[in-house]
Enzyme design. Structure first.
Site, PDB file in Angstrom:
ATOM      1  N   TYR A   1      -0.857   4.008  10.866  1.00  0.00           N
ATOM      2  CA  TYR A   1      -1.305   3.018  11.846  1.00  0.00           C
ATOM      3  C   TYR A   1      -0.133   2.678  12.756  1.00  0.00           C
ATOM      4  O   TYR A   1       0.971   2.389  12.271  1.00  0.00           O
ATOM      5  CB  TYR A   1      -1.769   1.729  11.157  1.00  0.00           C
TER       6      TYR A   1
ATOM      7  N   ASP B   1      -3.029  -7.340  15.211  1.00  0.00           N
ATOM      8  CA  ASP B   1      -2.364  -6.041  15.369  1.00  0.00           C
ATOM      9  C   ASP B   1      -2.424  -5.548  16.810  1.00  0.00           C
ATOM     10  O   ASP B   1      -1.593  -4.746  17.236  1.00  0.00           O
ATOM     11  CB  ASP B   1      -3.022  -4.986  14.463  1.00  0.00           C
TER      12      ASP B   1
ATOM     13  N   ARG C   1       0.829  -1.199   0.000  1.00  0.00           N
ATOM     14  CA  ARG C   1       0.000   0.000   0.000  1.00  0.00           C
ATOM     15  C   ARG C   1       0.872   1.262   0.000  1.00  0.00           C
ATOM     16  O   ARG C   1       2.063   1.203   0.265  1.00  0.00           O
ATOM     17  CB  ARG C   1      -0.916   0.008   1.238  1.00  0.00           C
TER      18      ARG C   1
ATOM     19  N   SER D   1     -21.711 -13.006  23.956  1.00  0.00           N
ATOM     20  CA  SER D   1     -20.360 -13.540  24.118  1.00  0.00           C
ATOM     21  C   SER D   1     -20.043 -13.779  25.592  1.00  0.00           C
ATOM     22  O   SER D   1     -19.777 -12.851  26.345  1.00  0.00           O
ATOM     23  CB  SER D   1     -19.327 -12.571  23.528  1.00  0.00           C
TER      24      SER D   1
ATOM     25  N   VAL E   1     -12.251  -8.926  17.376  1.00  0.00           N
ATOM     26  CA  VAL E   1     -12.399  -8.131  18.592  1.00  0.00           C
ATOM     27  C   VAL E   1     -11.607  -6.833  18.475  1.00  0.00           C
ATOM     28  O   VAL E   1     -10.508  -6.822  17.919  1.00  0.00           O
ATOM     29  CB  VAL E   1     -11.897  -8.932  19.811  1.00  0.00           C
TER      30      VAL E   1
ATOM     31  N   LYS F   1       1.781   1.646   7.511  1.00  0.00           N
ATOM     32  CA  LYS F   1       2.084   0.823   8.680  1.00  0.00           C
ATOM     33  C   LYS F   1       3.105   1.509   9.577  1.00  0.00           C
ATOM     34  O   LYS F   1       3.819   2.416   9.150  1.00  0.00           O
ATOM     35  CB  LYS F   1       2.617  -0.548   8.252  1.00  0.00           C
TER      36      LYS F   1
ATOM     37  N   GLU G   1      -5.694   4.600  13.888  1.00  0.00           N
ATOM     38  CA  GLU G   1      -6.670   3.706  14.531  1.00  0.00           C
ATOM     39  C   GLU G   1      -7.357   4.299  15.751  1.00  0.00           C
ATOM     40  O   GLU G   1      -8.335   3.732  16.246  1.00  0.00           O
ATOM     41  CB  GLU G   1      -6.006   2.371  14.903  1.00  0.00           C
TER      42      GLU G   1
END
Length: 371
Positions: free
Chosen positions: A94, A270, A15, A220, A239, A75, A118
């Site tokens: 990120y 991650d 990317r 859950s 999650v 990244k 993020e």
């Protein structure tokens, strides 16, 4: 402002953080854009497109880092890039700091301003810069999971959607956020039996209105997770704890209850992963097996479809990058509460709660840096 776009060097990361169109927009506002030679090739954007847009192509990453006041990446900077970082340089990418203490401390030492895609968060709770890659990763999770269920790759030899007269595969999706929704839609569209789990009853009620009929919604709990993964052919870890570490929902001993040749795709890798036995893998070597269960945990899944991912990502990130360039990071963050939440570090201090909590570090007040 001088904006730098280095080539991504994480394994099989193709990317690029700024499109030629973005470079043109920066240039039209009087900014200088430095693009490392070949930075856009993996996503199909040749150097001459950037030149036509008014950017300058430079031969090395070192020159981009040395000259740029703001670095735009996809990244987190990896170890070989850390020496290039410097005090007060803005790095917009990120990071996922809470999953990596060494990464966190390296950036603290650099005293750079670290603004994480993020954790940019709207008042509604939406994460606008994480959403597009979560959409890609959720859809890819099922695509990859279906592949590794094939016997050729060590899987159970199960077709996700089955055929008339043969039951479809069972898919469990842990988490009802953006990743989970996209994974469930893909799996359901392929004809699988899907079970989604989430801890929010409000979320489950919403999902009941938007999910297809072959998606079952379950609260859950530990007991429900154990029951559902035991019958699942594919488990998708979806999650999210914003800016923090993912909880371990599937433990090592739980794998013994799962079917041999079943597959886990942990999109939360991650953030450290929501499966205890997960560690990050690469597109080159994407899987490994523990107790007969195939683990797929590529930390940059969207990098496998870079053209789609770059376009989706930059649609979301560029307006924020442009604001940072036009106003300077302090003024941009003062005026935009969502962008302010993206500031994870400044002047060597941690300013995001999830990162401070992860490593028991002091938490500085982010507002004190943007006055």
């Amino acid at each position: 402002m001088i904006i730098g776009v280095p080539k991504e060097i994480k394994t099989n990361e193709n990317r690029v953080a700024v499109l030629p169109g973005g470079a043109e927009s920066f240039a039209s506002h009087g900014h200088t854009v430095l693009v490392e030679q070949g930075a856009g090739l993996g996503s199909g954007f040749a150097d001459d497109l950037y030149v036509k847009a008014g950017a300058k192509i430079v031969p090395t990453a070192a020159e981009v880092w040395a000259r740029a006041e703001m670095i735009c990446k996809v990244k987190e900077p990896i170890k070989s890039e850390w020496p290039h970082m410097r005090k007060d340089q803005v790095i917009f990418t990120y990071f996922h700091f809470a999953a990596d203490e060494e990464l966190t401390r390296a950036h603290m030492k650099s005293a750079a301003v670290c603004i994480a895609y993020e954790t940019v968060q709207l008042d509604s709770g939406e994460l606008p810069l994480l959403t597009p890659m979560s959409e890609v990763a959720g859809r890819m999770a099922v695509q990859e999971g279906a592949k590794y269920l094939e016997k050729l790759y060590g899987g159970r030899g199960v077709l996700l959607g089955g055929v008339p007269g043969v039951a479809p595969a069972e898919v469990a999706v842990l988490g009802g956020g953006v990743v989970g929704i996209n994974a469930a839609k893909m799996a359901a569209g392929m004809g699988a039996r899907v079970t989604m789990l989430d801890i929010s009853l409000d979320r489950l009620r919403y999902l009941s209105d938007v999910m297809p009929a072959n998606v079952e919604l379950v609260f859950s709990s530990r007991a429900n997770i154990l029951e559902i993964i035991a019958r699942a052919d594919l488990v998708v870890g979806a999650v999210l704890v914003v800016g923090g570490k993912a909880p371990k929902l599937v433990r090592k001993d739980d794998l013994k209850t799962m079917k041999p040749g079943s597959v886990i795709v942990d999109v939360a890798v991650d953030q450290g992963g929501c499966v205890e036995t997960v560690h990050a893998t690469t597109h080159e070597n994407p899987t490994y097996t523990v107790d007969g269960v195939i683990h797929y945990a590529v930390a940059n899944m969207p990098g496998g479809v870079p053209r789609t991912s770059t376009l989706a990502l930059t649609n979301a990130t560029f307006p924020y990058a442009k604001r940072l360039a036009d106003k300077g990071w302090k003024a941009a963050c003062r005026e935009d509460a969502a962008l302010l939440k993206g500031v994870n570090m400044a002047s060597g201090q941690v300013t995001y709660p999830g990162v401070a909590e992860a490593f028991n570090l002091p938490l500085a007040d982010v507002k004190s840096f943007v006055k």
